[in-house]
Design a protein around this motif. Structure first.
Motif, PDB file in Angstrom:
ATOM      1  N   ALA A   1       0.819  -1.213   0.000  1.00  0.00           N
ATOM      2  CA  ALA A   1       0.000   0.000   0.000  1.00  0.00           C
ATOM      3  C   ALA A   1       0.850   1.258   0.000  1.00  0.00           C
ATOM      4  O   ALA A   1       0.443   2.288  -0.502  1.00  0.00           O
ATOM      5  N   VAL A   2       2.042   1.177   0.596  1.00  0.00           N
ATOM      6  CA  VAL A   2       2.883   2.346   0.710  1.00  0.00           C
ATOM      7  C   VAL A   2       3.776   2.515  -0.504  1.00  0.00           C
ATOM      8  O   VAL A   2       4.031   3.616  -0.957  1.00  0.00           O
TER       9      VAL A   2
ATOM     10  N   THR B   1      -9.545  -7.021  -1.468  1.00  0.00           N
ATOM     11  CA  THR B   1      -9.917  -8.035  -0.489  1.00  0.00           C
ATOM     12  C   THR B   1     -10.259  -7.318   0.812  1.00  0.00           C
ATOM     13  O   THR B   1      -9.966  -6.120   0.979  1.00  0.00           O
ATOM     14  N   GLU B   2     -10.856  -8.045   1.760  1.00  0.00           N
ATOM     15  CA  GLU B   2     -11.223  -7.445   3.037  1.00  0.00           C
ATOM     16  C   GLU B   2     -10.006  -6.888   3.772  1.00  0.00           C
ATOM     17  O   GLU B   2     -10.103  -5.896   4.492  1.00  0.00           O
ATOM     18  N   ASP B   3      -8.848  -7.510   3.599  1.00  0.00           N
ATOM     19  CA  ASP B   3      -7.640  -7.071   4.296  1.00  0.00           C
ATOM     20  C   ASP B   3      -7.148  -5.711   3.812  1.00  0.00           C
ATOM     21  O   ASP B   3      -6.316  -5.079   4.457  1.00  0.00           O
ATOM     22  N   ASP B   4      -7.638  -5.278   2.655  1.00  0.00           N
ATOM     23  CA  ASP B   4      -7.181  -4.014   2.081  1.00  0.00           C
ATOM     24  C   ASP B   4      -7.930  -2.806   2.621  1.00  0.00           C
ATOM     25  O   ASP B   4      -7.546  -1.672   2.328  1.00  0.00           O
ATOM     26  N   LEU B   5      -8.992  -3.014   3.393  1.00  0.00           N
ATOM     27  CA  LEU B   5      -9.947  -1.939   3.658  1.00  0.00           C
ATOM     28  C   LEU B   5      -9.793  -1.321   5.037  1.00  0.00           C
ATOM     29  O   LEU B   5      -9.547  -2.023   6.020  1.00  0.00           O
TER      30      LEU B   5
ATOM     31  N   ALA C   1     -16.622  -0.617  -1.380  1.00  0.00           N
ATOM     32  CA  ALA C   1     -15.287  -0.217  -1.824  1.00  0.00           C
ATOM     33  C   ALA C   1     -15.095  -0.465  -3.310  1.00  0.00           C
ATOM     34  O   ALA C   1     -14.578   0.389  -4.037  1.00  0.00           O
ATOM     35  N   GLN C   2     -15.518  -1.643  -3.781  1.00  0.00           N
ATOM     36  CA  GLN C   2     -15.347  -1.954  -5.191  1.00  0.00           C
ATOM     37  C   GLN C   2     -16.208  -1.033  -6.060  1.00  0.00           C
ATOM     38  O   GLN C   2     -15.779  -0.576  -7.126  1.00  0.00           O
TER      39      GLN C   2
ATOM     40  N   ARG D   1      -5.909   0.693   0.195  1.00  0.00           N
ATOM     41  CA  ARG D   1      -4.856  -0.012   0.943  1.00  0.00           C
ATOM     42  C   ARG D   1      -4.038   0.972   1.775  1.00  0.00           C
ATOM     43  O   ARG D   1      -3.660   0.681   2.904  1.00  0.00           O
ATOM     44  N   TYR D   2      -3.756   2.111   1.197  1.00  0.00           N
ATOM     45  CA  TYR D   2      -2.996   3.126   1.925  1.00  0.00           C
ATOM     46  C   TYR D   2      -3.794   3.634   3.124  1.00  0.00           C
ATOM     47  O   TYR D   2      -3.257   3.819   4.217  1.00  0.00           O
TER      48      TYR D   2
END
Length: 476
Positions: free
Chosen positions: A12-13, A63-67, A76-77, A92-93
């Motif tokens: 994300a970074v 994915t859920e981990d990105d949110l 989100a999508q 992600r950021y």
């Protein structure tokens, strides 16, 4: 330039900037570079914009981990699919920024029991920090001081506000007073706190100003970090905070800023409005300040027209910010016009920074938040909103800068209508101001922010050198 050893960074970074936050792109080409001069580590705005646009062309599945918290996968999508501004990496950021640890002593931001009598009088100072990334890997070489000072709000009440002074090692003695764009409403959104966390999206502009040899004063505004609700887009509050920060910077112990140091006031979006207000107010409110020029980008000069443009859009959160600010300034109970859902949305937005709030409240139908079913755009045409919003407008008769000013605005700005900025420039010209108007040829509000930076830098240098501005008044 001090550069810490490179680590393995979250995707994300390293891949992209946040929406309204450019820390990721700053790292994309810098962390792996090692210890090199600052000028080689800080990408030019054109490079940042090109990478941003390339990333928008390659959308990915989330994915859920990105949110970040409070954003479900379907929403989100949909946000990515419908928006021309948001990428998967923006989310992600945002999730990465949300997980940053809290390690700061916040007692510095507590307002003392008694405030000084004079506007712009220094109250206290402490050593500050400026990182370009949320992992605190890149720390530009600059002397950083956070300071508190006295200012005055639109109700003529004394207030404490904070700002950050950043001085390059071999400075030119010229000072850029930076009014930041929309940060959010929560205290942790204060630019001085975000500089320390490496999440301040104004960082790229600050770094480039330091590279040019300018000292930078970055303003926090009233109610960001300090007590009370942030009075978002309040013309007088923002203008006073900017001018008083410039006054106080000359009082910071050990600084190279003098009372006669030449000043350039600049900002974009909310910061454009704050800079424009400061430029309009300077001759009367702070006539002793040696302001030589200003630049204001994407100025929200006519708030009802801006509200109409963003009501129900990606930037619905900004209307909630404005409603909260008005309630704070005017002492109005929001329960008089918002239903339970509206009050909940207002409370949620008041506790968020810009990036989280945009994601949380995107495309909100404001008519579902009011007691009588009117949209925010309809509601603000009547009292108590109408007269308050009218007072916030810029470019009104009798208000115009007395120094050369650059106005940047993109015809394809999706937040603040191009005509709003152009009309303000026309009003300033009619009042006799020296106006240079640039139609930024980059689409979207965020894109135009990056696109306006090179021209702003050129204008700033020319004005500091005492050169004549380009006159655009004949075509406005």
């Amino acid at each position: 330039m001090f550069t810490r050893p490179a680590h393995t960074l979250p995707r994300a970074v390293t891949r992209s900037a946040a929406l309204l936050g450019l820390g990721g792109l700053l790292l994309a080409g810098a962390v792996s570079a090692g210890a090199v001069p600052m000028s080689q580590q800080i990408p030019e705005p054109e490079e940042v914009l090109a990478e941003r646009q390339a990333d928008e062309a390659a959308q990915e599945t989330l994915t859920e981990d990105d949110l970040p918290d409070g954003i479900d996968l379907g929403t989100a999508q949909e946000l990515i699919d419908e928006s021309e501004e948001i990428t998967a990496d923006d989310l992600r950021y945002a999730e990465a920024v949300e997980d940053l640890p809290e390690s700061e002593d916040l007692s510095f931001y507590q307002t003392p029991a008694e405030l000084p009598e004079s506007e712009g009088e220094l109250i206290r100072q402490r050593e500050g920090t400026f990182y370009l990334d949320p992992l605190n890997l890149i720390e530009p070489e600059a002397e950083v001081t956070t300071f508190m000072y006295r200012t005055t709000d639109s109700n003529d009440s004394a207030r404490a506000a904070t700002a950050t002074l950043l001085e390059p090692e071999d400075g030119s003695g010229r000072v850029v007073v930076q009014a930041p764009g929309t940060q959010g409403m929560a205290d942790e959104c204060a630019p001085s706190r975000q500089l320390a966390a490496g999440t301040e999206y104004e960082g790229i502009g600050i770094a480039n100003a330091l590279n040019a040899g300018y000292t930078v004063v970055l303003v926090d505004y009233i109610g960001l970090g300090t007590e009370g609700e942030h009075t978002y887009l309040n013309r007088a509050d923002q203008g006073h905070a900017v001018l008083d920060a410039a006054r106080a910077a000359a009082q910071v112990e050990g600084s190279g800023v003098a009372e006669d140091s030449p000043l350039h006031i600049r900002g974009y979006s909310q910061g454009g409005g704050a800079a424009a207000s400061a430029l309009e107010l300077a001759a009367e409110y702070a006539p002793e300040l040696p302001v030589v020029s200003g630049s204001a980008g994407a100025v929200p000069a006519d708030l009802p027209r801006v509200a109409e443009n963003i009501d129900g859009s990606l930037y619905s959160a900004f209307l909630l910010f404005a409603i909260g600010a008005m309630a704070e300034s005017e002492g109005i109970d929001p329960a008089e016009f918002l239903n339970a859902g509206g009050l909940q949305a207002l409370e949620s937005a008041s506790e968020q920074c810009a990036i989280q709030a945009v994601f949380s409240h995107a495309f909100t139908d404001s008519s579902t938040l009011t007691l009588d079913g009117r949209s925010f755009t309809e509601m603000i045409r009547e009292e108590p909103f109408a007269s308050y919003l009218q007072e916030q407008n810029l470019g009104q008769p009798g208000r115009a800068p007395e120094v050369p000013t650059l106005i940047n605005h993109a015809p394809l700005d999706d937040v603040i209508p191009y005509a709003v900025g152009r009309d303000m420039g026309s009003a300033w010209c009619a009042a006799g101001s020296a106006v240079t108007f640039e139609a930024t040829g980059v689409p979207t509000h965020l894109g135009a922010y990056l696109g306006s930076m090179p021209r702003t830098g050129i204008f700033t240098a020319r004005m500091f050198d005492g050169r004549s501005p380009v006159d655009s008044c004949w075509r406005l």
